[in-house]
Design a protein around this motif. Structure first.
Motif, PDB file in Angstrom:
ATOM      1  N   SER A  10      14.207   1.464  33.047  1.00 49.55           N
ATOM      2  CA  SER A  10      14.496   0.929  31.721  1.00 49.55           C
ATOM      3  C   SER A  10      13.233   0.531  30.977  1.00 49.55           C
ATOM      4  N   VAL A  11      12.124   1.209  31.277  1.00 49.63           N
ATOM      5  CA  VAL A  11      10.865   0.904  30.604  1.00 49.63           C
ATOM      6  C   VAL A  11      10.964   1.315  29.142  1.00 49.63           C
ATOM      7  N   GLN A  12      10.633   0.398  28.272  1.00 47.28           N
ATOM      8  CA  GLN A  12      10.738   0.654  26.844  1.00 47.28           C
ATOM      9  C   GLN A  12       9.514   1.417  26.354  1.00 47.28           C
ATOM     10  N   PRO A  13       9.689   2.471  25.575  1.00 52.27           N
ATOM     11  CA  PRO A  13       8.543   3.219  25.059  1.00 52.27           C
ATOM     12  C   PRO A  13       7.764   2.395  24.043  1.00 52.27           C
ATOM     13  N   GLU A  14       6.481   2.693  23.921  1.00 55.76           N
ATOM     14  CA  GLU A  14       5.655   1.984  22.945  1.00 55.76           C
ATOM     15  C   GLU A  14       5.976   2.447  21.528  1.00 55.76           C
ATOM     16  N   VAL A  15       5.942   1.488  20.600  1.00 55.78           N
ATOM     17  CA  VAL A  15       6.165   1.793  19.185  1.00 55.78           C
ATOM     18  C   VAL A  15       5.036   1.162  18.377  1.00 55.78           C
TER      19      VAL A  15
ATOM     20  N   ARG B 296      -1.600   1.195   6.241  1.00 51.80           N
ATOM     21  CA  ARG B 296      -2.002   1.160   7.649  1.00 51.80           C
ATOM     22  C   ARG B 296      -3.279   0.361   7.880  1.00 51.80           C
ATOM     23  N   ARG B 297      -3.438  -0.706   7.132  1.00 48.04           N
ATOM     24  CA  ARG B 297      -4.614  -1.561   7.339  1.00 48.04           C
ATOM     25  C   ARG B 297      -4.481  -2.343   8.643  1.00 48.04           C
ATOM     26  N   VAL B 298      -3.247  -2.634   9.005  1.00 45.36           N
ATOM     27  CA  VAL B 298      -2.960  -3.318  10.264  1.00 45.36           C
ATOM     28  C   VAL B 298      -1.935  -2.488  11.031  1.00 45.36           C
ATOM     29  N   VAL B 299      -2.219  -2.251  12.310  1.00 42.54           N
ATOM     30  CA  VAL B 299      -1.304  -1.488  13.166  1.00 42.54           C
ATOM     31  C   VAL B 299      -1.066  -2.303  14.433  1.00 42.54           C
ATOM     32  N   ILE B 300       0.194  -2.588  14.709  1.00 41.52           N
ATOM     33  CA  ILE B 300       0.573  -3.358  15.901  1.00 41.52           C
ATOM     34  C   ILE B 300       1.421  -2.478  16.811  1.00 41.52           C
ATOM     35  N   THR B 301       1.084  -2.458  18.074  1.00 40.71           N
ATOM     36  CA  THR B 301       1.808  -1.664  19.065  1.00 40.71           C
ATOM     37  C   THR B 301       2.561  -2.591  20.004  1.00 40.71           C
ATOM     38  N   LEU B 302       3.868  -2.350  20.117  1.00 43.49           N
ATOM     39  CA  LEU B 302       4.715  -3.091  21.052  1.00 43.49           C
ATOM     40  C   LEU B 302       5.181  -2.148  22.153  1.00 43.49           C
ATOM     41  N   GLY B 303       5.194  -2.657  23.378  1.00 46.29           N
ATOM     42  CA  GLY B 303       5.652  -1.868  24.519  1.00 46.29           C
ATOM     43  C   GLY B 303       6.549  -2.682  25.419  1.00 46.29           C
ATOM     44  N   SER B 304       6.750  -2.194  26.635  1.00 49.59           N
ATOM     45  CA  SER B 304       7.634  -2.883  27.562  1.00 49.59           C
ATOM     46  C   SER B 304       7.099  -4.245  27.966  1.00 49.59           C
ATOM     47  N   GLN B 305       5.784  -4.436  27.848  1.00 47.49           N
ATOM     48  CA  GLN B 305       5.182  -5.715  28.211  1.00 47.49           C
ATOM     49  C   GLN B 305       4.923  -6.606  27.002  1.00 47.49           C
ATOM     50  N   GLY B 306       5.478  -6.251  25.859  1.00 43.96           N
ATOM     51  CA  GLY B 306       5.277  -7.055  24.663  1.00 43.96           C
ATOM     52  C   GLY B 306       4.247  -6.442  23.739  1.00 43.96           C
ATOM     53  N   LEU B 307       3.373  -7.277  23.178  1.00 49.67           N
ATOM     54  CA  LEU B 307       2.349  -6.804  22.256  1.00 49.67           C
ATOM     55  C   LEU B 307       1.241  -6.113  23.048  1.00 49.67           C
ATOM     56  N   ALA B 308       1.109  -4.812  22.856  1.00 48.46           N
ATOM     57  CA  ALA B 308       0.142  -4.032  23.637  1.00 48.46           C
ATOM     58  C   ALA B 308      -1.217  -3.962  22.954  1.00 48.46           C
TER      59      ALA B 308
ATOM     60  N   GLN C  41       0.140 -11.748   5.508  1.00 39.74           N
ATOM     61  CA  GLN C  41       1.262 -10.924   5.053  1.00 39.74           C
ATOM     62  C   GLN C  41       1.197  -9.537   5.680  1.00 39.74           C
ATOM     63  N   ALA C  42      -0.004  -8.974   5.761  1.00 37.49           N
ATOM     64  CA  ALA C  42      -0.164  -7.659   6.387  1.00 37.49           C
ATOM     65  C   ALA C  42       0.197  -7.710   7.868  1.00 37.49           C
ATOM     66  N   LEU C  43      -0.193  -8.782   8.541  1.00 39.71           N
ATOM     67  CA  LEU C  43       0.175  -8.942   9.950  1.00 39.71           C
ATOM     68  C   LEU C  43       1.687  -9.075  10.096  1.00 39.71           C
ATOM     69  N   ASP C  44       2.308  -9.824   9.209  1.00 36.95           N
ATOM     70  CA  ASP C  44       3.768  -9.975   9.237  1.00 36.95           C
ATOM     71  C   ASP C  44       4.461  -8.634   9.023  1.00 36.95           C
ATOM     72  N   ASP C  45       3.956  -7.852   8.070  1.00 36.61           N
ATOM     73  CA  ASP C  45       4.575  -6.560   7.762  1.00 36.61           C
ATOM     74  C   ASP C  45       4.479  -5.606   8.945  1.00 36.61           C
ATOM     75  N   ALA C  46       3.302  -5.543   9.562  1.00 40.02           N
ATOM     76  CA  ALA C  46       3.116  -4.645  10.699  1.00 40.02           C
ATOM     77  C   ALA C  46       3.978  -5.069  11.878  1.00 40.02           C
TER      78      ALA C  46
ATOM     79  N   ARG D 192       8.748  -4.354  15.356  1.00 38.65           N
ATOM     80  CA  ARG D 192       9.947  -4.907  15.973  1.00 38.65           C
ATOM     81  C   ARG D 192      11.193  -4.117  15.586  1.00 38.65           C
ATOM     82  N   ALA D 193      11.250  -3.649  14.338  1.00 40.68           N
ATOM     83  CA  ALA D 193      12.391  -2.841  13.911  1.00 40.68           C
ATOM     84  C   ALA D 193      12.451  -1.534  14.693  1.00 40.68           C
ATOM     85  N   LYS D 194      11.293  -0.904  14.873  1.00 41.03           N
ATOM     86  CA  LYS D 194      11.253   0.350  15.632  1.00 41.03           C
ATOM     87  C   LYS D 194      11.569   0.104  17.106  1.00 41.03           C
ATOM     88  N   SER D 195      11.106  -1.031  17.626  1.00 39.04           N
ATOM     89  CA  SER D 195      11.365  -1.359  19.022  1.00 39.04           C
ATOM     90  C   SER D 195      12.851  -1.568  19.268  1.00 39.04           C
TER      91      SER D 195
END
Length: 250
Positions: free
Chosen positions: A160-165, A172-184, A203-208, A213-216
């Motif tokens: 049940s490992v969640q794929p990274e999103v 795309r000034r800020v890009v945040i990656t979430l994975g099975s372990q949280g914020l990657a 605001q940019a951090l909030d948007d990213a 989280r929506a994609k996750s």
């Protein structure tokens, strides 16, 4: 032979119910939130139940604490600090109960032969009203039982490992990656960040983060919730109705 099938189905339903109860109790022990900062105090991250990042905020004087090129790494460091705080608090709650032993006991219960008392009891001893149950053919019920066992087998952590999103802010000034372990990871364009006010940067951090989280959420596997969709009670009723009417075995 037919009695064995019924007993296995009954045992499986009990296992699934106990597993759902255990997981529900463990979720209830989760802290509602925790916070953490990077070592320089430039970034503060707040996580909610499950260690999911909820917010990321930079300090008003973040550039005095961290150079722009280190801002993304500072976000990851602050998240790690918040997650450690969350895990420490959750572990403290779980330590008050024998959760590990209960989980091992439950894990070993499925597939074990029923006790002599249970095995010798006829199906009629289970008080379920199946007078109005019209079961499907035995072959179909048996196939669904096998499917149910397969669903539980797939509940192993490695399955049940969640794929990274990746979540993006505008341009795309800020890009945040979430994975099975949280914020990657967190990538912040240094030149752009250095020119931004704290409000716009946050605001940019909030948007990213919101995008990630929506994609996750959409990519999440069904996990243990799949067990709830098996309609084990209905399967058990069908099996009992079949057992009570020998015509279904003809």
């Amino acid at each position: 032979m037919n009695g064995d099938i019924f007993q296995e189905l009954k045992q499986f339903q009990e296992y699934a119910n106990k597993m759902q109860q255990l997981m529900s109790e463990m979720r209830d022990q989760m802290p509602q939130h925790a916070e953490g900062e990077d070592a320089q105090g430039a970034v503060r991250v707040r996580v909610i139940a499950g260690g999911i990042p909820e917010s990321i905020k930079v300090a008003s004087d973040w550039q005095r604490r961290q150079p722009p090129e280190n801002l993304g790494a500072a976000v990851v460091e602050a998240y790690g600090s918040a997650l450690s705080e969350w895990m420490e608090r959750w572990s403290g709650g779980l330590a008050q109960a024998d959760w590990e032993a209960r989980a091992h006991q439950l894990d070993g219960s499925l597939g074990q032969p029923a006790s002599a008392g249970t095995a010798s009891a006829p199906p009629e001893t289970f008080e379920r009203d199946v007078r109005y149950v019209v079961p499907r053919p035995l072959e179909e019920v048996a196939e669904d039982v096998l499917t149910a066992f397969d669903v539980v087998e797939r509940q192993a952590p490695e399955s049940s490992v969640q794929p990274e999103v990746r979540g993006n802010s505008a341009a795309r000034r800020v890009v945040i990656t979430l994975g099975s372990q949280g914020l990657a990871s967190c990538e912040v364009e240094p030149e752009w960040a250095a020119r931004q006010s704290v409000v716009r940067l946050n605001q940019a951090l909030d948007d990213a983060l919101a995008d990630a989280r929506a994609k996750s959420s959409s990519a999440e596997s069904s996990g243990p919730d799949a067990v709830a969709d098996l309609n084990l009670g209905g399967l058990l009723d069908e099996a009992l109705a079949i057992m009570k009417n020998p015509r279904h075995f003809i």
